[in-house]
Design an enzyme around this catalytic site. Structure first.
Site, short mmCIF file in Angstrom:
data_model
loop_
_atom_site.label_atom_id
_atom_site.label_comp_id
_atom_site.label_asym_id
_atom_site.label_seq_id
_atom_site.Cartn_x
_atom_site.Cartn_y
_atom_site.Cartn_z
N LYS A 273 -42.64 -28.87 -30.81
CA LYS A 273 -43.56 -29.35 -31.36
C LYS A 273 -44.59 -28.50 -32.23
CE LYS A 273 -44.78 -30.37 -26.76
NZ LYS A 273 -44.26 -29.03 -26.13
N ARG B 71 -49.46 -35.14 -21.28
CA ARG B 71 -48.36 -34.83 -20.37
C ARG B 71 -48.44 -35.45 -19.19
NH1 ARG B 71 -48.63 -29.53 -23.74
NH2 ARG B 71 -47.20 -27.86 -22.71
N ARG C 166 -39.98 -16.26 -28.30
CA ARG C 166 -41.37 -15.94 -28.83
C ARG C 166 -42.08 -15.49 -28.15
NH1 ARG C 166 -44.51 -21.61 -28.89
NH2 ARG C 166 -44.06 -21.49 -26.77
N ARG D 25 -48.34 -14.34 -25.87
CA ARG D 25 -48.58 -15.16 -25.07
C ARG D 25 -48.13 -14.81 -23.60
NH1 ARG D 25 -47.74 -21.82 -27.01
NH2 ARG D 25 -47.43 -21.40 -25.10
N ARG E 204 -43.24 -24.23 -16.23
CA ARG E 204 -43.31 -24.76 -17.03
C ARG E 204 -43.09 -26.39 -17.19
NH1 ARG E 204 -44.43 -21.12 -21.57
NH2 ARG E 204 -44.89 -22.64 -23.33
P1 B4P Z 1 -42.94 -24.44 -30.25
O1 B4P Z 1 -42.37 -25.86 -31.12
O2 B4P Z 1 -44.17 -23.66 -30.88
O3 B4P Z 1 -43.26 -24.81 -28.71
P2 B4P Z 1 -44.65 -26.13 -28.13
O4 B4P Z 1 -43.36 -27.51 -27.81
O5 B4P Z 1 -45.17 -25.97 -29.35
O6 B4P Z 1 -44.42 -25.19 -26.94
P3 B4P Z 1 -45.42 -25.65 -25.99
O7 B4P Z 1 -45.17 -26.58 -24.86
O8 B4P Z 1 -44.86 -24.63 -24.80
O9 B4P Z 1 -46.90 -25.41 -25.59
P4 B4P Z 1 -48.22 -26.01 -25.57
O10 B4P Z 1 -48.99 -25.33 -26.46
O11 B4P Z 1 -47.62 -27.56 -26.02
O12 B4P Z 1 -41.86 -24.21 -30.39
C1 B4P Z 1 -41.26 -22.86 -29.55
C2 B4P Z 1 -40.37 -21.83 -29.57
O13 B4P Z 1 -39.04 -21.92 -30.11
C3 B4P Z 1 -41.23 -20.63 -30.91
O14 B4P Z 1 -40.63 -19.42 -30.98
C4 B4P Z 1 -40.10 -21.87 -32.30
O15 B4P Z 1 -40.09 -20.71 -33.61
C5 B4P Z 1 -39.00 -21.17 -31.83
N1 B4P Z 1 -38.46 -22.99 -32.64
C6 B4P Z 1 -38.50 -24.16 -32.90
N2 B4P Z 1 -37.57 -24.74 -33.54
C7 B4P Z 1 -36.73 -24.03 -33.34
C8 B4P Z 1 -35.36 -24.20 -33.83
N3 B4P Z 1 -34.85 -25.65 -34.32
N4 B4P Z 1 -34.51 -23.37 -33.41
C9 B4P Z 1 -34.68 -22.40 -32.66
N5 B4P Z 1 -35.59 -21.88 -32.98
C10 B4P Z 1 -36.83 -22.63 -32.80
O16 B4P Z 1 -48.69 -26.19 -24.12
C11 B4P Z 1 -48.70 -24.63 -23.13
C12 B4P Z 1 -49.67 -24.53 -21.68
O17 B4P Z 1 -51.54 -24.83 -22.24
C13 B4P Z 1 -49.49 -25.84 -21.15
O18 B4P Z 1 -48.08 -25.10 -19.80
C14 B4P Z 1 -50.30 -25.93 -19.94
O19 B4P Z 1 -50.46 -25.66 -18.82
C15 B4P Z 1 -51.74 -26.24 -21.10
N6 B4P Z 1 -51.75 -27.44 -20.93
C16 B4P Z 1 -51.10 -28.14 -23.22
N7 B4P Z 1 -51.25 -29.19 -23.00
C17 B4P Z 1 -51.81 -29.83 -22.56
C18 B4P Z 1 -52.10 -31.32 -21.18
N8 B4P Z 1 -52.32 -32.13 -22.24
N9 B4P Z 1 -52.32 -31.32 -20.06
C19 B4P Z 1 -52.11 -30.47 -19.15
N10 B4P Z 1 -52.19 -28.98 -19.40
C20 B4P Z 1 -51.79 -28.82 -20.86
#
Ligand code: B4P
Length: 193
Positions: free
Chosen positions: A14, A89, A128, A134, A146
């Site tokens: 994302k 979420r 990551r 993180r 998670r």
């Molecule tokens: P990302 O793209 O960075 O991961 P994400 O899905 O955005 O992150 P996440 O869900 O963990 O975090 P959030 O901040 O929302 O990709 C991850 C990795 O994969 C990276 O290293 C990237 O380089 C790699 N990658 C991407 N695409 C790739 C591909 N095609 N091939 C190979 N590798 C690839 O949430 C963090 C925390 O915040 C949650 O656990 C929760 O505690 C809290 N939170 C956030 N929003 C909330 C909400 N609305 N309600 C309640 N809690 C919330």
């Protein structure tokens, strides 16, 4: 206005895809994860409370993230649209978002849902964690917690928007550019209408 939710489990890409999508489409990026991490960095009371939950892999309370999004929507009155990343979420967050957008005479146009296997999610997040600093990316049990929160509480968000025919599944494995092209094609179809 064009409003998009980028949906998927932790590590599904994302954040990665959001950066490319906002550059192409000029949408305002709203990531609740980034907003929470900025509160943590500033050591606000909200950030300190959120960190203890995030470090356990748990969601922070609905009212906290809904308040942050409400604030961001009010502070960006001229945005041509929003890309919601990591929000909503829970079903309560989805309902609150719909109500907040309605006040602006707007709604969600599409939910693009990234589909990635669990093994790949864990591999990506541990990888990551080697460089991100993180604390929620370094321990496999926290990453599994998670993903558990996602299955128990977040996957219902897709069911909620599916009732309105707004969800499109996107294969989230492959190169970053291939996935970006698939996401862009779905957005272009809707912008052309
Ligand atoms: P990302 O793209 O960075 O991961 P994400 O899905 O955005 O992150 P996440 O869900 O963990 O975090 P959030 O901040 O929302 O990709 C991850 C990795 O994969 C990276 O290293 C990237 O380089 C790699 N990658 C991407 N695409 C790739 C591909 N095609 N091939 C190979 N590798 C690839 O949430 C963090 C925390 O915040 C949650 O656990 C929760 O505690 C809290 N939170 C956030 N929003 C909330 C909400 N609305 N309600 C309640 N809690 C919330």
């Amino acid at each position: 206005m064009f409003n998009l939710i980028l949906f998927g489990p932790p590590g599904s890409g994302k954040g990665t895809q959001s950066e490319k999508l906002i550059a192409r489409y000029g949408l305002k990026h709203l990531s609740t994860g980034d907003l929470l991490r900025s509160e943590i960095a500033s050591q606000t009371p909200l950030g300190i409370a959120a960190k203890s939950l995030m470090d356990k892999g748990q969601l922070v309370p609905d009212e906290v993230v809904i308040g942050m999004i409400d604030h961001a929507l009010v502070n960006n009155p001229k945005a041509r649209g929003f890309l919601f990343d990591g929000f909503p979420r829970t079903k309560a967050q989805s309902e609150a978002l719909d109500a907040l957008l309605k006040k602006k005479g707007a709604s969600i146009n599409v939910v693009l849902a990234l589909n990635v296997t669990e093994d790949e999610l864990i591999k990506r997040l541990l990888n990551r964690g080697l460089t991100s600093g993180r604390s929620d990316d370094t321990k496999e049990d926290v990453i599994r917690a998670r993903i558990g929160e996602y299955h128990n509480k977040t996957s219902t968000v897709a069911d909620y928007y599916d009732k309105f025919g707004k969800v499109v599944l996107i294969k989230g494995e492959g190169s970053v550019d291939e996935i970006f092209d698939a996401l862009s094609a779905e957005i272009d179809k809707r912008l052309d209408k």
